[in-house]
Scaffold this motif. Structure first.
Motif, PDB file in Angstrom:
ATOM      1  N   UNK A  49       0.828  -1.204   0.000  1.00 56.51           N
ATOM      2  CA  UNK A  49       0.000   0.000   0.000  1.00 56.51           C
ATOM      3  C   UNK A  49       0.863   1.255   0.000  1.00 56.51           C
ATOM      4  N   UNK A  50       1.983   1.217   0.710  1.00 56.58           N
ATOM      5  CA  UNK A  50       2.873   2.378   0.767  1.00 56.58           C
ATOM      6  C   UNK A  50       3.480   2.666  -0.602  1.00 56.58           C
ATOM      7  N   UNK A  51       3.681   1.650  -1.411  1.00 58.69           N
ATOM      8  CA  UNK A  51       4.212   1.862  -2.762  1.00 58.69           C
ATOM      9  C   UNK A  51       3.217   2.588  -3.658  1.00 58.69           C
ATOM     10  N   UNK A  52       1.936   2.529  -3.330  1.00 58.65           N
ATOM     11  CA  UNK A  52       0.911   3.171  -4.148  1.00 58.65           C
ATOM     12  C   UNK A  52       0.815   4.675  -3.882  1.00 58.65           C
ATOM     13  N   UNK A  53       1.460   5.162  -2.833  1.00 65.66           N
ATOM     14  CA  UNK A  53       1.376   6.573  -2.475  1.00 65.66           C
ATOM     15  C   UNK A  53       2.102   7.399  -3.521  1.00 65.66           C
TER      16      UNK A  53
END
Length: 100
Positions: A49-53
């Motif tokens: 999910x953090x990579x989608x930021x």
């Protein structure tokens, strides 16, 4: 212009009916099985999910900051003007009241 999948009136009515049915019965909410996740799996999901930021660029941040500063200055000037107007008006009214 192409429609998004599921945006037909019938599809929207179906989704609304399913949501209403699930919310109407307390058992409908409890039927969803809770899935247990391990700590490593949780950490993997958090990283995914953090990579989608998407972070704003330095230029976008600068422009936004300048716009906020301009708006704060304009708001401060507006409220200063209103405050000054009310102060002068009230002092005039009070002078009239005490002169009589």
């Amino acid at each position: 212009m192409a429609r998004k999948p599921g945006s037909t009136p019938q599809a929207m009515r179906n989704r609304a009916a399913k949501t209403a049915a699930a919310m109407a019965s307390p058992a409908g909410v409890a039927q969803a099985p809770k899935k247990k996740t391990s700590i490593p799996q949780f950490a993997r999901e958090v990283r995914a999910e953090a990579r989608k930021i998407t972070w704003t660029s330095r230029k976008e941040t600068w422009i936004t900051s300048v716009m906020v500063a301009i708006m704060v200055t304009l708001a401060a000037l507006f409220f200063w003007g209103v405050d000054t107007f009310l102060q002068v008006g009230l002092s005039f009214i009070l002078r009239l009241a005490t002169a009589g």
